[in-house]
Scaffold this motif. Structure first.
Motif, PDB file in Angstrom:
ATOM      1  N   THR A 194      11.945  32.292  23.589  1.00  0.00           N
ATOM      2  CA  THR A 194      11.396  30.996  22.715  1.00  0.00           C
ATOM      3  C   THR A 194      10.384  30.294  23.782  1.00  0.00           C
ATOM      4  N   LEU A 253       6.199  29.872  23.133  1.00  0.00           N
ATOM      5  CA  LEU A 253       5.684  28.551  22.809  1.00  0.00           C
ATOM      6  C   LEU A 253       4.711  28.156  23.878  1.00  0.00           C
ATOM      7  N   ASP A 304       2.323  20.636  13.192  1.00  0.00           N
ATOM      8  CA  ASP A 304       3.151  21.671  13.183  1.00  0.00           C
ATOM      9  C   ASP A 304       3.904  21.857  14.548  1.00  0.00           C
ATOM     10  N   LYS A 338       8.097  22.213  14.703  1.00  0.00           N
ATOM     11  CA  LYS A 338       8.785  23.082  15.328  1.00  0.00           C
ATOM     12  C   LYS A 338       9.790  22.665  16.536  1.00  0.00           C
ATOM     13  N   GLY A 395      13.643  22.494  22.608  1.00  0.00           N
ATOM     14  CA  GLY A 395      12.830  21.586  21.446  1.00  0.00           C
ATOM     15  C   GLY A 395      12.201  20.254  21.903  1.00  0.00           C
TER      16      GLY A 395
END
Length: 113
Positions: free
Chosen positions: A23, A27, A62, A66, A84
């Protein structure tokens, strides 16, 4: 025989760490590509700059969403909460800058490019 109950837990933790690593890599790759497309010299300059075009504003929203989704998933898997927070912070910051009208000045010293 006491090792057997530990194997599923360790396998789950290894899988969680791998998922978090993938992840993060995706990113950063996405941010680097968007920074290059927008003409910024580096990813950090792109993340810190106020959005100037409608496309950059959409990307900022966005990014914030996310990050929010990853934070909500972090309630189930705590490492995702930390992952996050990064896109949520930068995306929200860029959205707030855009709503305040920052980054619209024609002063080249303020644009950061």
């Amino acid at each position: 025989m006491k090792i057997m109950p530990f194997l599923p837990v360790s396998g789950f933790l290894v899988g969680l760490v791998l998922a978090a690593s993938v992840t993060i890599a995706l990113l950063f790759r996405s941010w680097l590509r968007k920074a290059r497309e927008a003409g910024y010299p580096s990813m950090t300059v792109y993340l810190r700059a106020a959005p100037q075009t409608d496309k950059e504003k959409r990307d900022a929203a966005d990014l914030a969403l996310k990050g929010l989704v990853l934070c909500l998933l972090g309630l189930l898997f705590p490492p995702l909460l930390l992952i996050g927070l990064i896109p949520f912070f930068y995306g929200t910051r860029k959205v707030i800058y855009a709503s305040m009208g920052l980054g619209l000045a024609d002063d080249p010293d303020q644009q950061g490019r």
